[in-house]
Scaffold this active site. Structure first.
Site, mmCIF file in Angstrom:
data_model
loop_
_atom_site.group_PDB
_atom_site.id
_atom_site.type_symbol
_atom_site.label_atom_id
_atom_site.label_comp_id
_atom_site.label_asym_id
_atom_site.label_seq_id
_atom_site.Cartn_x
_atom_site.Cartn_y
_atom_site.Cartn_z
ATOM 1 N N HIS A 57 50.834 38.258 35.299
ATOM 2 C CA HIS A 57 51.014 38.326 33.840
ATOM 3 C C HIS A 57 52.443 37.911 33.496
ATOM 4 O O HIS A 57 53.163 38.626 32.806
ATOM 5 C CB HIS A 57 50.694 39.727 33.331
ATOM 6 C CG HIS A 57 49.245 40.078 33.452
ATOM 7 N ND1 HIS A 57 48.299 39.661 32.545
ATOM 8 C CD2 HIS A 57 48.574 40.789 34.402
ATOM 9 C CE1 HIS A 57 47.104 40.104 32.910
ATOM 10 N NE2 HIS A 57 47.238 40.788 34.034
ATOM 11 N N GLY B 73 45.577 35.677 33.486
ATOM 12 C CA GLY B 73 46.719 36.305 32.849
ATOM 13 C C GLY B 73 47.626 35.238 32.257
ATOM 14 O O GLY B 73 48.853 35.344 32.314
ATOM 15 N N ASP C 128 34.758 34.255 41.083
ATOM 16 C CA ASP C 128 33.468 34.586 40.467
ATOM 17 C C ASP C 128 32.892 33.444 39.647
ATOM 18 O O ASP C 128 31.807 33.585 39.060
ATOM 19 C CB ASP C 128 33.593 35.839 39.610
ATOM 20 C CG ASP C 128 34.578 35.683 38.460
ATOM 21 O OD1 ASP C 128 35.267 34.639 38.376
ATOM 22 O OD2 ASP C 128 34.674 36.620 37.627
ATOM 23 N N ASP D 173 39.417 42.305 40.796
ATOM 24 C CA ASP D 173 39.927 42.776 39.501
ATOM 25 C C ASP D 173 38.798 43.450 38.723
ATOM 26 O O ASP D 173 38.723 43.376 37.500
ATOM 27 C CB ASP D 173 40.541 41.636 38.703
ATOM 28 C CG ASP D 173 41.414 42.111 37.543
ATOM 29 O OD1 ASP D 173 41.845 43.285 37.565
ATOM 30 O OD2 ASP D 173 41.660 41.323 36.614
#
Length: 400
Positions: free
Chosen positions: A209, A234, A262, A288
């Protein structure tokens, strides 16, 4: 082989030893594994995966490792009050996806909320059946992150501020298990000083981030940062074509990259390119995952810290009405299959991304035990769709 003779053998040899796969007495399917082995290094780390070259229909490997899990199977790790029974429910569901070692992750919030969250989570770990076996420690993601829109993702900028060791000290005092990993943005005031102190204490530091420039990233690596949290995410949707944090972090050889494989957070073709750029030695998978993740979770609303998130029918997870993703509904075994297909990786190399590589991120502080009774093993069945979990063995526990 008894535990005593195993340890004696390890002490007397400088190289790895091969161990027979030992399933719990009376376990259905135990006869499926004559001659199967896993390899153990002298320091206690499980090294490889037995005879996988021919990919037999049934085989056994050491378990998978996930360094970033915010919740699972309807259970949110980011709200105070999680019970041992709820945690066991989430850990059983994780074990069914092949995960045997996990870092529950606490995200940005008001300091008192983060403290209450970690304290109750740690109490649940201690009081649960699988927590003491599966939880290797904790991942703190925030609050020392970029407040810029897009970069902060689902993290609340109202609770962010200068990086300082005091909050980490308070969080660690609230838990009996260690904080293993902290994600921060190097450009935040005090971040480099905090990085040096965390590294001095044996805590891994990840960049995440973050809008850090190449110079700021280089300074973070020099200070001891070694990971990039969910690289490619992020971040704002619109960025300069080449001058952006994805390329800058890829270019830092000192940073291993965590990817969410994913197909939602990173498209398959982009993931293949990112893995090639970073290299398999320096890549690992994380989910996550949030409470909306899990094989039995339907589309709908789920808790995530102070927010409510929505899982859509396609598996995306967002705060309702927000454009950015808020964690994931990913499962580790599914991501293993994805990288085999999308990146053309052999099974052993794909396993490395969600097993050996993340374990190396926890060293030298934590290693597999050398007691066979504490082994973390996954039984797989090879299908046309890729490897599927049959049973998971975590110490004395079998999950199927």
């Amino acid at each position: 082989m008894s535990t005593a003779s195993l340890l004696s053998s390890i002490r007397q040899r400088s190289g790895p030893i091969d161990l027979p796969v030992v399933l719990a007495a009376g376990t259905e399917g135990a006869a499926d594994h004559p001659g199967r082995t896993v390899r153990l290094l002298p320091d206690g780390r499980l090294l490889d995966h037995g005879p996988l070259a021919s990919q037999p229909e049934n085989f056994t490997t050491p378990g998978l490792v996930d360094l970033q899990v915010n919740g699972f199977a309807g259970v949110d790790f980011n709200r105070p009050g999680v019970t041992p029974a709820e945690l066991d429910h989430a850990l059983v569901a994780l074990a069914r996806t092949g995960v045997t070692t996990v870092l529950p992750t606490v995200i940005t919030g008001a300091a008192e909320q983060m403290l209450a969250t970690l304290s109750s989570l740690d109490a649940a770990v201690q009081g649960s059946r699988l927590g003491p076996e599966m939880v290797a420690g904790y991942h703190i993601e925030g609050p020392f992150l970029s407040t810029l829109e897009g970069f902060r993702g689902a993290h609340d900028a109202a609770h962010m501020g200068p990086a300082e060791i005091g909050l980490i000290d308070r969080l660690q005092a609230a838990a009996t298990r260690p904080i293993r990993l902290v994600t921060l943005a190097p450009e935040v005031c005090g971040a480099l000083e905090l990085t040096r102190e965390l590294v001095r204490r044996g805590i891994r530091v990840a960049v995440g981030h973050s809008a850090a420039t190449p110079d700021q990233l280089a300074a973070a690596v020099e200070a001891g940062a070694r990971l990039a949290t969910h690289l490619g995410n992020g971040l704002p949707q619109q960025l300069p074509k080449f001058e952006n944090p994805v390329f800058w972090q890829l270019a830092q050889d000192g940073l291993a990259a965590m990817f969410i494989a994913d197909g939602i957070h990173i498209p398959p073709g982009a993931l293949r390119s990112l893995l090639r750029a970073k290299g398999l030695e320096h890549s690992l998978l994380v989910t996550d995952a949030v409470s909306a993740a899990g094989p039995d979770q339907a589309a709908g609303l789920y808790p995530f810290g102070a927010e409510t998130v929505e899982r859509a029918a396609d598996g995306t997870v967002r705060v309702p009405g927000a454009p950015n993703l808020a964690g994931s509904s990913a499962e580790m075994a599914a991501m293993l299959r994805n990288v085999m297909i999308w990146a053309g990786l052999p099974l052993a190399e794909a396993l490395r991304l969600c097993q050996l590589n993340p374990l190396r991120c926890l060293e030298p502080e934590w290693r597999f035990g050398t007691d066979l009774a504490q082994a973390r093993l996954v039984e797989w069945k090879m299908t046309d769709a890729g490897p599927q979990v049959r049973r998971t063995h975590i110490g004395p526990h079998t999950v199927q």
